[in-house]
Design a protein around this motif. Sequence first.
Motif: not given
Length: 219
Positions: A4, A6, A8, A23, A25, A30
């Motif tokens: 993705t 992203s 984490y 998290y 993106l 955020k």
Amino acid sequence: MEYTGSQYIGEFVDGRMEGEAEYILPTETKYVGEMKDGMFHGQGTLYFPSGSRFDAIWEKGLVVKGTYTFSDGLQYDAKNWHYCDGYDRRFYTEICYGLKPAGISQLTNMDPPRKIPPGYYDCGDGFYNPITRIVKDYRNRFLRNAASATWRTSPTASLVSISPLSTCSWRAVAEGAEGQSKADQVTLASAPCFLELPVHGGGASHTFEPCAHWRILEK
């Protein structure tokens, strides 16, 4: 995360994202707050690249209630939203710091206003180039390609009116109920003005590719 794009930063429970976390993106939006079973759950805030934020209560990834705050501190109120309405046309910075003397009035909430490159449009999150049909953010990074819009007219429609909110060129393609098609390339010199496109029978499918904001009205 590798699929993705992203990122984490937080705790895991049984291999699932859960607990206090951060998290991020790919768009640099955020989320900071609580997560459960890999979803936003509990109290959490979305921080947007523009500087705005959305503080909310989440349940299984969905918003229960929340408050959106613009980058300048103005909070959106869904029930009593009177900002820049017919009774009070002041920008938020004018509300906070007062009005300027006549002759040097503010043209935008930002003072001094943002400089727009010649031939471009300010979209609120970046500049739109009508030639390349690309929107880049204010740091000249790619945001998105301009999108077209497709909808289906009602069975009784005979004309579709296009009202641009600024100077623009657009291409319209309409496919009628009997398979007929029509394409027009038109440049609208200035707003306000309207352009009417005949519809080949009601219930037709239409696609418009505008380079500026517009309104649609069936007749």
